[in-house]
Design an enzyme around this catalytic site. Structure first.
Site, mmCIF file in Angstrom:
data_model
loop_
_atom_site.group_PDB
_atom_site.id
_atom_site.type_symbol
_atom_site.label_atom_id
_atom_site.label_comp_id
_atom_site.label_asym_id
_atom_site.label_seq_id
_atom_site.Cartn_x
_atom_site.Cartn_y
_atom_site.Cartn_z
ATOM 1 N N GLU A 167 0.840 -1.193 0.000
ATOM 2 C CA GLU A 167 0.000 0.000 0.000
ATOM 3 C C GLU A 167 0.878 1.246 0.000
ATOM 4 O OE1 GLU A 167 -2.848 -0.414 3.253
ATOM 5 O OE2 GLU A 167 -2.711 -2.598 3.066
ATOM 6 N N GLU A 278 -9.885 5.906 1.991
ATOM 7 C CA GLU A 278 -10.278 5.115 3.158
ATOM 8 C C GLU A 278 -10.320 6.021 4.378
ATOM 9 O OE1 GLU A 278 -8.598 1.352 5.873
ATOM 10 O OE2 GLU A 278 -7.528 2.008 4.073
#
Length: 385
Positions: A167, A278
């Site tokens: 990520e 997110e």
């Protein structure tokens, strides 16, 4: 204001305290950095890397089809990541993060909410890229909540506890960085976040090769609502000869370092790539959080107001190629995402984000309660007739 002055004075005193050592310097964002020998960085404390041979550079950098956006109707500017001038043979490590790693607060029930696009293809994936708009979303509960905009590269799953991810992107995470600035970050896990993985260089894993880029450093400038828009470009790809996953930034492919293949249990290739935002919601106030995603505006507001991802590409063999079909995952009442658009200047792109809890009208979708009231009113009208 007084608090900021006190923190700055404390920071300067810390720099003076370490002035006797050439290994402590100040980064371009004002942070304290320690320059460590690149072959003694935390990654090599990982037992999985006991026999790992340090890779100086990738054997190949995949080419991309991305074009300059100088002629685009939407003009943007590349933002700056934090830089430190470490001596040759060393890499910079931030020293200003919270002393205790926040991790997951098990005493508070949190949920993760997303507005993202993901691949819907069956081919094996060996990398991904995107240009990501930079903002500084407000985080309501600074003790545990955060806001992220990133690329996820993954294989495996939660059900089998073998989810492997890479990520990278930017995040506003006050508990970790002790401020509200958007910061460049990386993350990884090899067991669905159970025992492995962490941000940046805080645990042994990622091998940094750059002696200048500061992981966890602040990104600036930040985009201005209705005015100048700033962005960073992120590339991640697998070195087919060595097996390691490399990270570079910017149009010029500034090499940052790599995730060694030994870290992962099943990331010979990725099954999925996700792009988007997110938010962690702590439910601390008896309602949904007001923590923002992206710019804090809904995607229908468009360029200059809503945050975006552009030039989405994947590596399906040796080079980056545009992706033109993606799935959507979004909690539309508080955070939303627009359908994909494709054009010559911006490639595959989308707008996303939202304000979190708000008394204003949400993403343009009529709330369920309003729709139910309308339906009931309509039925009663026909019954009366």
């Amino acid at each position: 204001q007084i608090t900021l002055i006190i923190l700055r004075v404390a920071h300067l005193l810390t720099l003076i305290a370490f002035a006797h050592s050439d290994y402590y310097i100040e980064s371009s964002d004002g942070g304290l950095v320690k320059c460590v020998d690149r072959k003694e960085q935390p990654a090599f404390d990982n037992s999985l890397l006991r026999n790992h041979k340090f890779q100086e550079s990738p054997s190949k950098i995949p080419t991309t089809t991305t074009k300059s956006n100088t002629n685009s109707k939407w003009r943007t500017t590349e933002a700056h990541v934090s830089i430190a001038k470490c001596p040759r043979g060393t890499v910079p490590m931030r020293q200003d993060d919270a002393s205790e790693y926040p991790g997951n607060n098990t005493s508070t029930q949190t949920t993760h909410e997303y507005a993202e696009k993901s691949t819907d293809v069956s081919s094996k994936l060996y990398g991904a890229k995107a240009t990501i708009n930079i903002w500084d979303p407000k985080v309501e509960n600074k003790e545990i909540e955060l806001s992220i905009s990133q690329i996820w590269i993954s294989s495996g799953g939660y059900e089998t506890n073998n989810l492997n991810t890479i990520e990278v992107g930017w995040q506003v995470y006050p508990q970790l960085y002790t401020d509200n600035k958007p910061r460049l970050f990386i993350y990884w896990t090899s067991d669905a976040y159970q025992t492995t993985g962490c941000y940046n260089l805080r645990c042994p894993g990622f091998v940094q090769t750059s002696r200048s880029v500061v992981l966890g450093g602040a990104i600036s400038p930040v985009s201005i609502f209705g005015s100048k828009q700033y962005e960073i470009t992120v590339h991640v790809w697998k070195d087919q000869k060595q097996g390691n996953w490399w990270l570079s930034l910017g149009a010029d492919n500034l090499i940052i370092g790599y995730w060694p293949s030994e870290l992962f249990t099943n990331l010979d290739y990725a099954n999925e790539v996700h792009w988007g935002g997110e938010v962690v919601d702590s439910h601390s106030f008896g309602r949904h959080t007001k923590t923002q995603m992206g710019s804090g505006r809904f995607p229908f507001e468009g360029f200059g107001k809503a945050s975006y991802f552009r030039n989405l590409e994947i590596v399906d063999s040796n080079n980056f190629h545009p992706i033109q079909r993606l799935k959507t995952n979004a909690e539309k009442e508080y955070y939303d995402i627009k359908n994909l658009d494709i054009d010559e200047e911006w490639g595959t792109h989308f707008f996303y984000g939202g304000p979190g809890f708000s008394t204003r009208t949400h993403s343009g979708v009529v709330p369920l309660t309003v729709r139910l009231i309308f339906i009931c009113f309509s039925l009663s009208f026909f019954i009366i007739i």
